[in-house]
Design a protein around this motif. Sequence first.
Motif, mmCIF file in Angstrom:
data_model
loop_
_atom_site.group_PDB
_atom_site.id
_atom_site.type_symbol
_atom_site.label_atom_id
_atom_site.label_comp_id
_atom_site.label_asym_id
_atom_site.label_seq_id
_atom_site.Cartn_x
_atom_site.Cartn_y
_atom_site.Cartn_z
ATOM 1 N N SER A 1 0.826 -1.207 0.000
ATOM 2 C CA SER A 1 0.000 0.000 0.000
ATOM 3 C C SER A 1 0.860 1.255 0.000
ATOM 4 O O SER A 1 0.485 2.287 -0.548
ATOM 5 N N CYS A 2 2.030 1.167 0.632
ATOM 6 C CA CYS A 2 2.998 2.275 0.686
ATOM 7 C C CYS A 2 2.376 3.542 1.276
ATOM 8 O O CYS A 2 2.735 4.657 0.888
ATOM 9 N N ASP A 3 1.429 3.364 2.205
ATOM 10 C CA ASP A 3 0.777 4.522 2.829
ATOM 11 C C ASP A 3 1.215 4.713 4.276
ATOM 12 O O ASP A 3 0.618 5.474 5.025
ATOM 13 N N ASN A 4 2.256 3.976 4.678
ATOM 14 C CA ASN A 4 2.832 4.154 5.997
ATOM 15 C C ASN A 4 3.571 5.486 6.027
ATOM 16 O O ASN A 4 4.114 5.940 5.020
ATOM 17 N N ASP A 5 3.590 6.145 7.188
ATOM 18 C CA ASP A 5 4.259 7.443 7.297
ATOM 19 C C ASP A 5 5.767 7.353 7.091
ATOM 20 O O ASP A 5 6.463 8.371 7.104
ATOM 21 N N LEU A 6 6.286 6.127 6.903
ATOM 22 C CA LEU A 6 7.709 5.976 6.623
ATOM 23 C C LEU A 6 8.103 6.601 5.294
ATOM 24 O O LEU A 6 9.257 6.954 5.078
ATOM 25 N N GLY A 7 7.171 6.711 4.379
ATOM 26 C CA GLY A 7 7.495 7.293 3.089
ATOM 27 C C GLY A 7 6.770 6.604 1.960
ATOM 28 O O GLY A 7 5.990 5.676 2.161
ATOM 29 N N ASN A 8 7.034 7.063 0.743
ATOM 30 C CA ASN A 8 6.341 6.572 -0.434
ATOM 31 C C ASN A 8 7.119 5.458 -1.122
ATOM 32 O O ASN A 8 8.277 5.184 -0.797
ATOM 33 N N ARG A 9 6.451 4.856 -2.087
ATOM 34 C CA ARG A 9 7.072 3.817 -2.904
ATOM 35 C C ARG A 9 8.227 4.410 -3.700
ATOM 36 O O ARG A 9 8.123 5.499 -4.281
ATOM 37 N N SER A 10 9.329 3.685 -3.749
ATOM 38 C CA SER A 10 10.498 4.127 -4.503
ATOM 39 C C SER A 10 10.187 4.159 -5.989
ATOM 40 O O SER A 10 9.455 3.308 -6.511
ATOM 41 N N GLU A 11 10.735 5.140 -6.693
ATOM 42 C CA GLU A 11 10.538 5.205 -8.144
ATOM 43 C C GLU A 11 11.143 3.984 -8.829
ATOM 44 O O GLU A 11 10.623 3.491 -9.830
ATOM 45 N N GLN A 12 12.239 3.502 -8.303
ATOM 46 C CA GLN A 12 12.888 2.338 -8.900
ATOM 47 C C GLN A 12 12.164 1.059 -8.501
ATOM 48 O O GLN A 12 12.014 0.147 -9.305
ATOM 49 N N TYR A 13 11.706 0.954 -7.273
ATOM 50 C CA TYR A 13 10.972 -0.186 -6.709
ATOM 51 C C TYR A 13 11.658 -1.512 -7.069
ATOM 52 O O TYR A 13 11.293 -2.214 -8.002
ATOM 53 N N ILE A 14 12.653 -1.849 -6.271
ATOM 54 C CA ILE A 14 13.527 -2.980 -6.568
ATOM 55 C C ILE A 14 12.776 -4.307 -6.566
ATOM 56 O O ILE A 14 13.169 -5.254 -7.264
ATOM 57 N N LEU A 15 11.681 -4.407 -5.822
ATOM 58 C CA LEU A 15 10.897 -5.645 -5.818
ATOM 59 C C LEU A 15 10.468 -6.018 -7.242
ATOM 60 O O LEU A 15 10.587 -7.177 -7.661
ATOM 61 N N ASP A 16 9.978 -5.046 -8.000
ATOM 62 C CA ASP A 16 9.555 -5.318 -9.376
ATOM 63 C C ASP A 16 10.728 -5.766 -10.241
ATOM 64 O O ASP A 16 10.573 -6.626 -11.123
ATOM 65 N N ILE A 17 11.881 -5.176 -10.001
ATOM 66 C CA ILE A 17 13.063 -5.546 -10.780
ATOM 67 C C ILE A 17 13.401 -7.012 -10.547
ATOM 68 O O ILE A 17 13.696 -7.761 -11.495
ATOM 69 N N PHE A 18 13.345 -7.454 -9.299
ATOM 70 C CA PHE A 18 13.665 -8.846 -8.987
ATOM 71 C C PHE A 18 12.629 -9.799 -9.574
ATOM 72 O O PHE A 18 12.982 -10.880 -10.069
ATOM 73 N N VAL A 19 11.369 -9.436 -9.513
ATOM 74 C CA VAL A 19 10.331 -10.287 -10.099
ATOM 75 C C VAL A 19 10.555 -10.433 -11.600
ATOM 76 O O VAL A 19 10.503 -11.544 -12.154
ATOM 77 N N ASP A 20 10.817 -9.315 -12.267
ATOM 78 C CA ASP A 20 11.042 -9.352 -13.712
ATOM 79 C C ASP A 20 12.285 -10.170 -14.065
ATOM 80 O O ASP A 20 12.272 -10.956 -15.021
ATOM 81 N N LYS A 21 13.353 -9.979 -13.297
ATOM 82 C CA LYS A 21 14.588 -10.719 -13.568
ATOM 83 C C LYS A 21 14.388 -12.215 -13.365
ATOM 84 O O LYS A 21 14.877 -13.038 -14.145
ATOM 85 N N ALA A 22 13.671 -12.588 -12.311
ATOM 86 C CA ALA A 22 13.426 -14.005 -12.050
ATOM 87 C C ALA A 22 12.618 -14.626 -13.180
ATOM 88 O O ALA A 22 12.900 -15.752 -13.623
ATOM 89 N N ASN A 23 11.605 -13.910 -13.659
ATOM 90 C CA ASN A 23 10.796 -14.428 -14.754
ATOM 91 C C ASN A 23 11.594 -14.539 -16.053
ATOM 92 O O ASN A 23 11.358 -15.432 -16.865
ATOM 93 N N GLN A 24 12.551 -13.647 -16.257
ATOM 94 C CA GLN A 24 13.350 -13.660 -17.476
ATOM 95 C C GLN A 24 14.409 -14.761 -17.474
ATOM 96 O O GLN A 24 14.694 -15.361 -18.512
ATOM 97 N N HIS A 25 14.982 -15.033 -16.288
ATOM 98 C CA HIS A 25 16.158 -15.895 -16.231
ATOM 99 C C HIS A 25 15.879 -17.340 -15.850
ATOM 100 O O HIS A 25 16.751 -18.198 -16.022
ATOM 101 N N PHE A 26 14.691 -17.630 -15.313
ATOM 102 C CA PHE A 26 14.420 -18.982 -14.839
ATOM 103 C C PHE A 26 13.153 -19.519 -15.489
ATOM 104 O O PHE A 26 12.137 -18.821 -15.554
ATOM 105 N N PRO A 27 13.171 -20.766 -15.967
ATOM 106 C CA PRO A 27 12.083 -21.262 -16.805
ATOM 107 C C PRO A 27 10.853 -21.740 -16.056
ATOM 108 O O PRO A 27 9.775 -21.810 -16.649
ATOM 109 N N THR A 28 10.987 -22.105 -14.778
ATOM 110 C CA THR A 28 9.853 -22.691 -14.072
ATOM 111 C C THR A 28 9.504 -21.884 -12.834
ATOM 112 O O THR A 28 10.328 -21.129 -12.295
ATOM 113 N N TYR A 29 8.275 -22.100 -12.377
ATOM 114 C CA TYR A 29 7.792 -21.447 -11.160
ATOM 115 C C TYR A 29 8.703 -21.753 -9.981
ATOM 116 O O TYR A 29 9.087 -20.853 -9.231
ATOM 117 N N GLU A 30 9.067 -23.030 -9.819
ATOM 118 C CA GLU A 30 9.871 -23.426 -8.663
ATOM 119 C C GLU A 30 11.220 -22.715 -8.651
ATOM 120 O O GLU A 30 11.680 -22.235 -7.613
#
Length: 401
Positions: A197-226
């Motif tokens: 949700s990124c609505d905690n007073d700690l701050g907003n979502r990062s513009e880079q948002y590294i979580l998405d980068i890791f998800v995309d990289k995992a999907n690109q580099h590995f053939p199976t869900y496991e």
Amino acid sequence: RGLNLVSDEFEEMEMVLADYKELNRGLHQMSSNDGRQLLFPALVLGATRLATLGKKLYPFGRGGLSALADVLTVSSTLPSFFGGDDDEGGEDFTELFKEIFNRFDSIDDKLNDVEKLIKDGFKKMTTEIGLGIAKQDLDNWINFRLKGLMDDYSNYMHPSHTSETRKVHEDALRESCQGDYDPYAIFRFLYSNTCSSCDNDLGNRSEQYILDIFVDKANQHFPTYEKRVLFFRQSFSTLVVGAMVEAYYLHSVCLYQSPDICPNHDPVWSKRLDLMADAMIESAESLSMSEVRFHELRPWVGTYTTTTSYGYNFSPLTVHDNGKISIRGGFLDYTITERDDGKGYKVKIPTQDWKPTDSSKKLRMYDVELKFLFNWKTGFVGAIRPRGQDGFVDYRGTKDN
């Protein structure tokens, strides 16, 4: 008692992180508070239990980390244990502080285990895929900033100090705690790259948002869900949650104030501890739920216009981003009956009740068999039983633009 609680919960969280790295652990589902599905609920439960250490949920309105912070920062009693400052009556504290620092040693052992998990995460990350600027940011905030703070804390807590060396390391830790890269700043970076949700007073979502980068990289580099899930767990998730645990702990013990003030008397310190607790739970949920984005049908996510014999209406079929399949907007359970990493997947939708969005009542969906092929990601082939008394007829779809 507070130190015992801290030690026990850190041990529990370290065990959770160790289990989290094993693919066959926790691949069941559990609903979060808002009904979302968690693929590794223990990660969230562990974060929740650890978060209670900072909140006022224990008898007398004191959290475990709150009591711990008192012990660490009251300078009028620490010198009698560390040496020097021969105040009258100081010896009365010796046995008590030996017991207290035995508890600190136990906590440090658990933190060392977490530190090893963080290092393993970096090793997995750097040897498997290239991450560019994301890797540099993680390296800066975790291996440099967080590691430096942890080293200052460890040096300060060493029990063999003289009064002179204790003062040197106390000043060093206080300077780090009051600098631009204090535990709260480090935690904010971690939260901004994993929040949902990124609505905690700690701050907003990062513009880079590294979580998405890791998800995309995992999907690109590995053939199976496991393989995607295993990489994600052993690298990014373990790395980030472990770092959050360390930053959360360091905030509770950091020397933000002058030597004679307990952080419990600082409303900013207390509020931030609560914010970090809530944020750690949110990020753990976000990481767990991200695993649905590794599903095997991800290359075929989209909506398909379908055709079948006899003119029956089974269009459109949609493969959703979270791995679910719907026909005419009605979601259907399915199983992957055959996996061939070189060719694709066979999917079976068994007979079940079905509620299309354009229907006012439940209907009956009979057996459906689908083939998703790697050499044809803009469509699928298969067969369907339009009615209970029918046999299978041809059923295929073409992805909408």
